[in-house]
Design an enzyme around this catalytic site. Structure first.
Site, PDB file in Angstrom:
ATOM      1  N   ILE A  42      38.027  33.032  32.474  1.00 34.63           N
ATOM      2  CA  ILE A  42      38.347  34.363  33.017  1.00 34.63           C
ATOM      3  C   ILE A  42      38.332  34.361  34.553  1.00 34.63           C
ATOM      4  O   ILE A  42      38.989  35.190  35.186  1.00 34.63           O
ATOM      5  CB  ILE A  42      37.356  35.413  32.441  1.00 34.63           C
ATOM      6  CG1 ILE A  42      37.950  36.811  32.490  1.00 34.63           C
ATOM      7  CG2 ILE A  42      36.010  35.382  33.157  1.00 34.63           C
ATOM      8  CD1 ILE A  42      37.163  37.821  31.660  1.00 34.63           C
ATOM      9  N   HIS A 110      29.776  24.400  26.793  1.00 34.95           N
ATOM     10  CA  HIS A 110      31.226  24.366  27.003  1.00 34.95           C
ATOM     11  C   HIS A 110      31.561  23.325  28.049  1.00 34.95           C
ATOM     12  O   HIS A 110      30.758  23.028  28.934  1.00 34.95           O
ATOM     13  CB  HIS A 110      31.758  25.736  27.426  1.00 34.95           C
ATOM     14  CG  HIS A 110      31.008  26.356  28.574  1.00 34.95           C
ATOM     15  ND1 HIS A 110      29.783  26.966  28.406  1.00 34.95           N
ATOM     16  CD2 HIS A 110      31.287  26.438  29.891  1.00 34.95           C
ATOM     17  CE1 HIS A 110      29.357  27.407  29.570  1.00 34.95           C
ATOM     18  NE2 HIS A 110      30.242  27.083  30.497  1.00 34.95           N
ATOM     19  N   HIS A 112      34.281  22.559  31.037  1.00 37.50           N
ATOM     20  CA  HIS A 112      35.350  23.094  31.890  1.00 37.50           C
ATOM     21  C   HIS A 112      36.398  21.999  32.070  1.00 37.50           C
ATOM     22  O   HIS A 112      36.065  20.870  32.453  1.00 37.50           O
ATOM     23  CB  HIS A 112      34.827  23.444  33.284  1.00 37.50           C
ATOM     24  CG  HIS A 112      33.813  24.546  33.324  1.00 37.50           C
ATOM     25  ND1 HIS A 112      34.124  25.822  33.730  1.00 37.50           N
ATOM     26  CD2 HIS A 112      32.495  24.559  33.039  1.00 37.50           C
ATOM     27  CE1 HIS A 112      33.035  26.572  33.689  1.00 37.50           C
ATOM     28  NE2 HIS A 112      32.024  25.837  33.281  1.00 37.50           N
TER      29      HIS A 112
HETATM   30  P1  DGP Z   1      29.281  28.219  33.278  1.00 38.56           P
HETATM   31  O1  DGP Z   1      28.928  28.742  34.637  1.00 38.56           O
HETATM   32  O2  DGP Z   1      29.436  26.703  33.287  1.00 38.56           O
HETATM   33  O3  DGP Z   1      28.336  28.711  32.220  1.00 38.56           O
HETATM   34  O4  DGP Z   1      30.729  28.786  32.961  1.00 38.56           O
HETATM   35  C1  DGP Z   1      30.976  29.934  32.233  1.00 38.56           C
HETATM   36  C2  DGP Z   1      32.415  30.297  32.455  1.00 38.56           C
HETATM   37  O5  DGP Z   1      32.770  31.247  31.473  1.00 38.56           O
HETATM   38  C3  DGP Z   1      32.715  30.948  33.812  1.00 38.56           C
HETATM   39  O6  DGP Z   1      33.558  30.074  34.563  1.00 38.56           O
HETATM   40  C4  DGP Z   1      33.440  32.237  33.483  1.00 38.56           C
HETATM   41  C5  DGP Z   1      33.744  32.101  32.006  1.00 38.56           C
HETATM   42  N1  DGP Z   1      33.663  33.328  31.258  1.00 38.56           N
HETATM   43  C6  DGP Z   1      32.606  34.178  31.201  1.00 38.56           C
HETATM   44  N2  DGP Z   1      32.873  35.224  30.401  1.00 38.56           N
HETATM   45  C7  DGP Z   1      34.134  35.016  29.931  1.00 38.56           C
HETATM   46  C8  DGP Z   1      34.971  35.750  29.041  1.00 38.56           C
HETATM   47  O7  DGP Z   1      34.619  36.810  28.516  1.00 38.56           O
HETATM   48  N3  DGP Z   1      36.192  35.227  28.794  1.00 38.56           N
HETATM   49  C9  DGP Z   1      36.613  34.060  29.352  1.00 38.56           C
HETATM   50  N4  DGP Z   1      37.833  33.638  29.029  1.00 38.56           N
HETATM   51  N5  DGP Z   1      35.851  33.341  30.177  1.00 38.56           N
HETATM   52  C10 DGP Z   1      34.628  33.820  30.468  1.00 38.56           C
END
Ligand code: DGP
Length: 124
Positions: A42, A110, A112
């Site tokens: 996101i 997760h 990236h």
């Molecule tokens: P981390 O900081 O490694 O835990 O990365 C979490 C990522 O998740 C961050 O880059 C933003 C993404 N993210 C958080 N909430 C959402 C969501 O509701 N939808 C999507 N597509 N991504 C999200």
């Protein structure tokens, strides 16, 4: 005032990614199989920023167990496949943030997948 932080919208064994996986939050999957899904981040930090997320709830890589060995390998191979689908033939980066100092914000493991431009190093 309503607090919408991850902490308050998630139960101890669930996060926003659980809701995405279960389809409770409508999200386009770029890849899906019986073990994981991939969808766009996101808050992209590059032209291509995709998350590869196991369906199994593992909070973070430091909590993965021996029994997760095959799953972890699968996630890497899926990341590779998604990178190929995205035509990232010049290179890309795979990142796993772990814990507070690793800047993890969503406590559902997760990977990236970041690319689509020249990345820099070191990352901090
Ligand atoms: P981390 O900081 O490694 O835990 O990365 C979490 C990522 O998740 C961050 O880059 C933003 C993404 N993210 C958080 N909430 C959402 C969501 O509701 N939808 C999507 N597509 N991504 C999200």
């Amino acid at each position: 005032m309503a607090d919408t932080t991850e902490k308050n919208t998630a139960t101890p064994d669930d996060t926003i990614f659980g809701k995405i996986i279960r389809g409770e939050i409508k999200t386009e999957f770029l890849y899906k199989d019986d073990k994981c899904v991939a969808f766009k981040d996101i808050n992209p930090v590059a032209p291509i920023h995709i998350l590869i997320v196991p369906i199994k709830f593992i909070t973070q890589i430091s909590e993965a167990k021996e029994e997760d060995e095959k799953l972890l390998g699968h996630l890497l191979l899926v990341a590779k496949k998604v990178a190929e689908d995205q035509k990232l033939d010049k290179g890309y980066r795979l990142v796993i943030n772990n814990g507070k100092e690793g800047q993890q914000s969503v406590y559902h493991l997760h990977i990236h997948l970041i690319g689509g431009k020249q990345l820099s190093w070191p990352p901090c």
